[in-house]
Write an enzyme that holds these catalytic residues in place. Structure first.
Site, short mmCIF file in Angstrom:
data_model
loop_
_atom_site.label_atom_id
_atom_site.label_comp_id
_atom_site.label_asym_id
_atom_site.label_seq_id
_atom_site.Cartn_x
_atom_site.Cartn_y
_atom_site.Cartn_z
N GLY A 105 39.94 25.23 42.89
CA GLY A 105 38.47 25.11 44.01
C GLY A 105 38.31 26.55 44.32
O GLY A 105 39.30 27.49 44.26
N ARG A 198 28.62 38.23 44.59
CA ARG A 198 28.47 37.94 43.34
C ARG A 198 27.33 37.07 43.13
O ARG A 198 26.92 36.27 43.95
CB ARG A 198 29.59 37.72 42.40
N ASP A 275 39.53 27.14 34.62
CA ASP A 275 38.82 27.36 35.73
C ASP A 275 37.77 28.68 35.65
O ASP A 275 37.00 28.88 36.58
CB ASP A 275 39.58 27.22 36.94
P1 AMP Z 1 42.01 33.16 39.61
O1 AMP Z 1 43.36 33.42 39.16
O2 AMP Z 1 41.59 34.31 40.35
O3 AMP Z 1 41.02 32.70 39.00
O4 AMP Z 1 42.44 32.28 40.89
C1 AMP Z 1 42.84 30.60 40.73
C2 AMP Z 1 42.80 30.22 42.00
O5 AMP Z 1 43.59 30.79 43.14
C3 AMP Z 1 41.12 29.76 42.54
O6 AMP Z 1 41.35 28.62 42.94
C4 AMP Z 1 41.16 31.08 43.49
O7 AMP Z 1 40.11 30.53 44.43
C5 AMP Z 1 42.46 31.07 43.87
N1 AMP Z 1 42.86 32.05 44.77
C6 AMP Z 1 43.16 33.47 44.22
N2 AMP Z 1 43.55 34.30 45.04
C7 AMP Z 1 43.32 33.74 46.30
C8 AMP Z 1 43.33 34.11 47.44
N3 AMP Z 1 43.64 35.51 47.95
N4 AMP Z 1 42.99 33.08 48.52
C9 AMP Z 1 42.61 32.04 48.60
N5 AMP Z 1 42.57 31.21 47.03
C10 AMP Z 1 43.01 32.16 46.27
MG MG Z 2 39.16 32.12 38.88
#
Ligand code: AMP
Ligand code: MG
Length: 531
Positions: A105, A198, A275
């Site tokens: 999410g 974005r 995702d």
């Molecule tokens: P990503 O690898 O950036 O695609 O992120 C994978 C998941 O981790 C997604 O659900 C992001 O919303 C969550 N996420 C990544 N960084 C953060 C953060 N600093 N705070 C909260 N959620 C995060």
């Molecule tokens: Mg992501």
């Protein structure tokens, strides 16, 4: 239509109005079964300040460039939520590095709703780094300046290159520090925080459908599919089994076009989890991405992936197919016979091959006159490029300039090729350039069969082979300067990346091959998911 300040622009909220979401006073990370999204409020930041703005996108959206501080920047930082905004975080799941990860999410991205562009089309504005949501898990909901700057710059650079992508409107500094352990090695440090606004027609991902299917939430699955069709694929007709199949085929087609572009500009996404796959076939979620410097199919900038190299450059076509299969599986409960989705996978493979070939012909200044020979010619190039350490961007740009001389046959061909390789290579071991030299001779013979005038061929090639791409070390330099309060490096880069096919001879240095010091530099050559 004249531009208005963001806080005065009316927002529409179809995602919130039409789908089932939770609106709860409960704070903190949690599972949110049964819902497509959660209503959330961004968490205010101390001292929001505009660091960068995409003029072109702002104009298209009818949003005026804000002053450094003020109500519009407050809105871009999440400090001001206007009456027509209904902020939400979407619920999605996903396969991460091949394993089902359950609920993920929007853990730090908060959508404000949609605005209408000057042509009337609706665009969603989403703040990345705007504070915690129910999907934040153990993280803080924030983003650091270096990664936000990288997302801002790269989205707009990709758009200018003609690659399907989400866009970025603004980069806002929060005036707050964020703590990150950049290489997960026990060295957490304070870094400046930032928020990117974005923009895309929607940020729905493969994972939004996967979480519904995984939890057996058939009503939500169907509602989300129908929503996506009605709002984003209206040309496919009213929702229903036939339309679902055509939709999957179209997602597959668009995904193939996107990946074909990545493969011809040398972009490595770095984290192609399901995702991070847009249902519109847009490049989404710029994290530990990178640009190929030496042409190496096995290269990835993502340190988290150094072991298996699942998301290395050359793996991207295969991974996108894998991800499409995961989407097909999620959609299969909507169909009486899921086998019909197989056609979409064939469409993916065909579109990828055709698009990559077409894009490569353009890069080489060729028109499709000799289909079989040309397929062999473009097919052999990756192998030829990967032996000596050839800088992909340099090679194609230099080849464009060389084309008239090759066609005219006036120069000494061997000398021209030797010079081209010397200019484009990081290193050439003895004999390593043999395949490339052979290829260049074949290519030259083929180029001479083109009917167009040689200068027109050169112009066509220059319009297909960018001079400027967001080289990894350049993004890093812009981030380091911005962290020190100097935005000039970022601004210079934005300027050339907006028109990457132009010469900009005053900025020659930004087109140079990667300097030696940047070869293995953390942050420039290697990146983690810590952002
Ligand atoms: P990503 O690898 O950036 O695609 O992120 C994978 C998941 O981790 C997604 O659900 C992001 O919303 C969550 N996420 C990544 N960084 C953060 C953060 N600093 N705070 C909260 N959620 C995060
Ligand atoms: Mg992501």
């Amino acid at each position: 239509m004249s531009a208005s300040s963001l806080e005065q622009i009316p927002f529409e909220n179809p995602f919130v109005d039409e789908l089932r979401g939770e609106d709860s006073a409960i704070q903190g990370s949690r599972q949110v079964p049964g819902y497509c999204y959660s209503r959330v409020q961004p968490t205010s930041v101390q001292a929001p300040r505009l660091l960068a703005w995409s003029e072109e996108l702002g104009e298209y959206l009818g949003i005026a460039k804000p002053a450094a501080q003020g109500p519009a920047v407050d809105a871009l930082a999440g400090n001001l939520v206007t009456a027509s905004m209904k902020p939400f975080a979407a619920r999605y799941g996903g396969h991460q590095f091949g394993n089902w990860a359950g609920q993920l999410g929007d853990g730090r991205a908060i959508s404000l709703g949609q605005v209408a562009a000057v042509d009337g089309t609706p665009w969603e504005i989403q703040l990345k780094g705007a504070g915690p949501t129910p999907y934040s898990r153990r993280a803080d909901g924030r983003a650091v300046l270096r990664s936000s700057l990288r997302e801002f710059l790269c989205s707009e650079a990709m758009h200018a290159l003609g690659v399907p992508t989400t866009r970025a409107l603004s980069l806002v500094g929060t005036g707050e520090a964020v703590v990150r352990d950049m290489f997960y090695n026990g060295n957490p440090q304070e870094e400046p925080g930032a928020i990117v606004a974005r923009v895309a027609p929607t940020f729905i991902r493969f994972g939004n459908f996967q979480i519904m299917a995984a939890h057996g939430e058939m009503d939500n699955l169907r509602a989300l599919a129908d929503y996506t069709l009605r709002h984003h694929y209206p040309e496919l007709g009213p929702p229903g089994p036939d339309a679902y199949v055509r939709w999957f085929e179209e997602v597959a087609r668009r995904t193939a076009v996107m990946v074909a572009h990545w493969m011809t500009v040398g972009f490595v996404h770095g984290v192609m989890n399901t995702d991070n796959m847009s249902i519109l076939g847009l490049t989404i979620d710029y994290g530990p991405y990178g640009w190929l410097e030496p042409y190496d199919p096995d290269w990835t900038p993502n340190t988290t992936d150094f072991g298996s190299r699942r998301y290395a450059f050359g793996q991207q076509p295969r991974v996108a197919l894998w991800n499409l299969m995961a989407l097909a599986q999620a959609l299969s409960p909507l169909l009486p016979d899921a086998q019909v989705l197989r056609g979409g996978l064939d469409i993916y493979a065909r579109t990828l091959a055709d698009t990559q070939h077409e894009l490569m012909l353009r890069k080489l200044g060729l028109t499709s006159q000799f289909p079989d020979e040309d397929r062999a010619l473009t097919g052999e190039l990756p192998q030829a490029l990967s032996k000596p350490e050839i800088d992909m961007t340099w090679f194609f740009r230099q080849l464009s300039h060389l084309a008239p001389a090759l066609i005219a046959g006036t120069g000494n061909e061997d000398a021209l090729f030797a010079e081209l390789i010397a200019k484009a290579a990081y290193s050439v071991a003895p004999d390593e350039d043999r395949n490339l030299l052979k290829w260049l001779h074949r290519y030259t013979a083929r180029l001479r069969q083109e009917p167009a005038e040689k200068e027109a061929i050169r112009a066509g090639m220059l319009a297909a082979n960018p001079k400027y791409v967001l080289r990894n070390y350049l993004a890093q330099q812009a981030a380091e300067a911005a962290e020190a309060g100097d935005l000039s490096v970022l601004e210079r880069l934005m300027h050339v990346l907006k028109t990457p096919f132009d010469e900009h001879s005053e900025y020659e240095a930004l087109a140079a091959k990667r300097p030696d010091w940047a070869r293995d530099k953390p942050g420039a050559a290697t990146l983690s998911c810590s952002s």
